[in-house]
Design a protein around this motif. Structure first.
Motif, PDB file in Angstrom:
ATOM      1  N   TYR A   8       0.796  -1.221   0.000  1.00 52.35           N
ATOM      2  CA  TYR A   8       0.000   0.000   0.000  1.00 52.35           C
ATOM      3  C   TYR A   8       0.839   1.286   0.000  1.00 52.35           C
ATOM      4  O   TYR A   8       0.302   2.371  -0.193  1.00 52.35           O
ATOM      5  N   GLY A   9       2.127   1.149   0.285  1.00 55.40           N
ATOM      6  CA  GLY A   9       2.972   2.340   0.379  1.00 55.40           C
ATOM      7  C   GLY A   9       2.781   3.104   1.677  1.00 55.40           C
ATOM      8  O   GLY A   9       3.386   4.139   1.899  1.00 55.40           O
ATOM      9  N   GLU A  10       1.935   2.573   2.543  1.00 52.83           N
ATOM     10  CA  GLU A  10       1.660   3.166   3.853  1.00 52.83           C
ATOM     11  C   GLU A  10       1.092   2.077   4.755  1.00 52.83           C
ATOM     12  O   GLU A  10       0.479   1.127   4.281  1.00 52.83           O
ATOM     13  N   CYS A  11       1.358   2.205   6.022  1.00 51.75           N
ATOM     14  CA  CYS A  11       0.776   1.298   7.019  1.00 51.75           C
ATOM     15  C   CYS A  11       1.051   1.906   8.381  1.00 51.75           C
ATOM     16  O   CYS A  11       2.213   2.023   8.785  1.00 51.75           O
ATOM     17  N   PRO A  12      -0.008   2.311   9.092  1.00 51.68           N
ATOM     18  CA  PRO A  12       0.216   2.999  10.364  1.00 51.68           C
ATOM     19  C   PRO A  12       0.925   2.144  11.417  1.00 51.68           C
ATOM     20  O   PRO A  12       1.525   2.691  12.339  1.00 51.68           O
ATOM     21  N   ALA A  13       0.892   0.832  11.277  1.00 52.36           N
ATOM     22  CA  ALA A  13       1.530  -0.033  12.270  1.00 52.36           C
ATOM     23  C   ALA A  13       2.996  -0.324  11.948  1.00 52.36           C
ATOM     24  O   ALA A  13       3.712  -0.875  12.774  1.00 52.36           O
ATOM     25  N   TYR A  14       3.438   0.052  10.752  1.00 47.40           N
ATOM     26  CA  TYR A  14       4.803  -0.246  10.321  1.00 47.40           C
ATOM     27  C   TYR A  14       5.700   0.983  10.508  1.00 47.40           C
ATOM     28  O   TYR A  14       5.282   2.109  10.261  1.00 47.40           O
ATOM     29  N   GLY A  15       6.940   0.741  10.929  1.00 50.21           N
ATOM     30  CA  GLY A  15       7.943   1.801  10.984  1.00 50.21           C
ATOM     31  C   GLY A  15       7.842   2.729  12.174  1.00 50.21           C
ATOM     32  O   GLY A  15       8.354   3.847  12.138  1.00 50.21           O
ATOM     33  N   ARG A  16       7.238   2.269  13.237  1.00 48.93           N
ATOM     34  CA  ARG A  16       7.149   3.102  14.441  1.00 48.93           C
ATOM     35  C   ARG A  16       8.517   3.173  15.127  1.00 48.93           C
ATOM     36  O   ARG A  16       9.275   2.213  15.122  1.00 48.93           O
ATOM     37  N   SER A  17       8.754   4.289  15.768  1.00 44.85           N
ATOM     38  CA  SER A  17       9.963   4.415  16.585  1.00 44.85           C
ATOM     39  C   SER A  17       9.697   3.770  17.948  1.00 44.85           C
ATOM     40  O   SER A  17       8.543   3.514  18.323  1.00 44.85           O
ATOM     41  N   LYS A  18      10.774   3.538  18.681  1.00 42.21           N
ATOM     42  CA  LYS A  18      10.641   3.002  20.044  1.00 42.21           C
ATOM     43  C   LYS A  18       9.784   3.945  20.890  1.00 42.21           C
ATOM     44  O   LYS A  18       8.918   3.506  21.642  1.00 42.21           O
ATOM     45  N   GLU A  19       9.995   5.253  20.737  1.00 47.47           N
ATOM     46  CA  GLU A  19       9.246   6.248  21.517  1.00 47.47           C
ATOM     47  C   GLU A  19       7.761   6.226  21.161  1.00 47.47           C
ATOM     48  O   GLU A  19       6.905   6.336  22.048  1.00 47.47           O
ATOM     49  N   MET A  20       7.466   6.072  19.882  1.00 48.30           N
ATOM     50  CA  MET A  20       6.060   5.977  19.456  1.00 48.30           C
ATOM     51  C   MET A  20       5.402   4.741  20.069  1.00 48.30           C
ATOM     52  O   MET A  20       4.257   4.789  20.509  1.00 48.30           O
ATOM     53  N   MET A  21       6.135   3.630  20.089  1.00 44.36           N
ATOM     54  CA  MET A  21       5.593   2.394  20.652  1.00 44.36           C
ATOM     55  C   MET A  21       5.403   2.527  22.161  1.00 44.36           C
ATOM     56  O   MET A  21       4.413   2.048  22.703  1.00 44.36           O
ATOM     57  N   GLU A  22       6.333   3.183  22.837  1.00 40.57           N
ATOM     58  CA  GLU A  22       6.191   3.386  24.284  1.00 40.57           C
ATOM     59  C   GLU A  22       4.900   4.153  24.584  1.00 40.57           C
ATOM     60  O   GLU A  22       4.150   3.781  25.487  1.00 40.57           O
ATOM     61  N   LYS A  23       4.631   5.199  23.806  1.00 49.20           N
ATOM     62  CA  LYS A  23       3.390   5.969  23.996  1.00 49.20           C
ATOM     63  C   LYS A  23       2.176   5.097  23.680  1.00 49.20           C
ATOM     64  O   LYS A  23       1.172   5.123  24.395  1.00 49.20           O
ATOM     65  N   SER A  24       2.268   4.278  22.630  1.00 53.52           N
ATOM     66  CA  SER A  24       1.166   3.403  22.247  1.00 53.52           C
ATOM     67  C   SER A  24       0.866   2.367  23.332  1.00 53.52           C
ATOM     68  O   SER A  24      -0.293   2.035  23.571  1.00 53.52           O
ATOM     69  N   ILE A  25       1.901   1.871  23.993  1.00 51.73           N
ATOM     70  CA  ILE A  25       1.700   0.899  25.085  1.00 51.73           C
ATOM     71  C   ILE A  25       0.870   1.532  26.197  1.00 51.73           C
ATOM     72  O   ILE A  25       0.004   0.881  26.788  1.00 51.73           O
ATOM     73  N   ILE A  26       1.109   2.801  26.462  1.00 47.94           N
ATOM     74  CA  ILE A  26       0.360   3.510  27.513  1.00 47.94           C
ATOM     75  C   ILE A  26      -1.069   3.792  27.049  1.00 47.94           C
ATOM     76  O   ILE A  26      -2.029   3.573  27.784  1.00 47.94           O
ATOM     77  N   ASP A  27      -1.224   4.265  25.814  1.00 46.86           N
ATOM     78  CA  ASP A  27      -2.527   4.695  25.302  1.00 46.86           C
ATOM     79  C   ASP A  27      -3.428   3.543  24.852  1.00 46.86           C
ATOM     80  O   ASP A  27      -4.648   3.676  24.851  1.00 46.86           O
TER      81      ASP A  27
END
Length: 152
Positions: A31-50
């Motif tokens: 698709y040339g895009e995927c919101p779950a792909y290519g996250r940074s460690k910091e983005m994932m840390e925030k996602s774990i909380i949210d």
């Protein structure tokens, strides 16, 4: 094969990035895009909380993730259910959805989206997990189906 689930902690962020990248690489390429792909460690840390996440453990090795968030009383959005490709097709995803239904005991409805042209995902959610297609919408440039599972 022994499947267990463990609540993700901030210290799991790097492993979760690896799991997401492995699981969603093909979607990113397609698709040339995927919101779950290519996250940074910091983005994932925030996602774990949210967005509370559980690691899917196969014989002690993290092979996937399921995350659900209560968006209103009894209604949960499955933000992510992924299993790394080499472990797919073994019933792990089905076990993860069963886990979510037992963990969130007060659930009345689960919803989620997946790309409309991903027939394997559509078949998994409808035939293995009992979801029904509620409609379609656009997520960026990708047409997705919205699925719903209601408690009987």
């Amino acid at each position: 094969m022994k499947i267990d689930f463990r609540k993700a902690e901030i210290s799991d962020a790097e492993r979760l990035v690896e799991i997401y990248n492995s699981s969603f690489y093909a979607d990113f390429i397609k698709y040339g895009e995927c919101p779950a792909y290519g996250r940074s460690k910091e983005m994932m840390e925030k996602s774990i909380i949210d967005y509370p996440k559980f690691l899917i453990m196969n014989d002690g090795k993290a092979v996937g993730c399921i995350s659900c968030k209560e968006i209103e009383k009894g209604k949960f959005e499955v933000g992510c259910l992924c299993v790394i490709p080499e472990f797919q097709g073994r019933g792990i995803g089905t076990a993860a959805m069963e886990f979510a239904k037992s963990y969130y005991k007060d659930w009345k409805k689960f919803t989620l989206v997946t790309p409309a042209d991903k027939s394997q995902n559509v078949k998994f959610y409808t035939e293995k997990c009992g979801f029904k297609i509620q409609g379609s919408e656009m997520d960026g440039d990708v047409k997705v189906f919205r699925f719903v599972l209601e408690k009987e």
